[in-house]
Write a protein that holds these residues in place. Structure first.
Motif, short mmCIF file in Angstrom:
data_model
loop_
_atom_site.label_atom_id
_atom_site.label_comp_id
_atom_site.label_asym_id
_atom_site.label_seq_id
_atom_site.Cartn_x
_atom_site.Cartn_y
_atom_site.Cartn_z
N LYS A 5 4.65 0.74 1.10
CA LYS A 5 4.83 1.55 2.29
C LYS A 5 6.24 1.32 2.83
O LYS A 5 6.62 0.18 3.10
CB LYS A 5 3.79 1.22 3.35
N SER A 29 10.42 8.22 -1.22
CA SER A 29 9.32 8.65 -2.10
C SER A 29 9.50 8.15 -3.53
O SER A 29 8.52 7.98 -4.26
CB SER A 29 9.20 10.17 -2.11
N GLU A 33 5.56 5.00 -0.59
CA GLU A 33 5.00 6.00 0.32
C GLU A 33 5.75 5.95 1.66
O GLU A 33 5.69 4.95 2.37
CB GLU A 33 3.52 5.69 0.56
#
Length: 116
Positions: A5, A29, A33
């Motif tokens: 993340k 990306s 994420e």
């Protein structure tokens, strides 16, 4: 495999838009994420990395200076993040990639002054 993340603080630039260019999302990306951190977001300990983007001037009051006539207006949302949220990510040891304004903000956080 769990995707990492990657937190990206964003700011409001209009009624229906946020201040984040597509290139930051595309970059994030590729490696994980993207997680958009809204100005009123609380600390996210689940973030694996933080990207501090470029943008408007760092507020000179943060390094005890008066704004020069050449200094642009600071982004209040990014200033809020930098003052209250960034220290928590630094304290937690979360890796940070900083671009332009983001690098300046980290420098100010650690006591540097900027030349306007």
């Amino acid at each position: 495999m769990t995707r990492r993340k990657i937190g990206i603080p964003i700011s409001k630039v209009g009624e229906n838009s946020v201040g984040l260019t597509l290139s930051y999302l595309e970059f994030a990306s590729q490696y994980g994420e993207p997680v958009l951190l809204l100005p009123d977001s609380s600390f996210r300990p689940d973030i694996d990395m933080l990207i501090l983007t470029g943008g408007s001037e760092v507020d000179p009051s943060r390094y005890n200076e008066m704004p020069s006539y050449l200094t642009g207006k600071p982004d209040l949302y990014k200033e809020y993040f930098d003052k209250f949220m960034l220290p928590q990510y630094i304290e937690a040891g979360i890796p940070i990639t900083a671009i332009c304004r983001g690098e300046q903000s980290i420098a100010v956080h650690f006591g540097s002054k900027l030349i306007q």
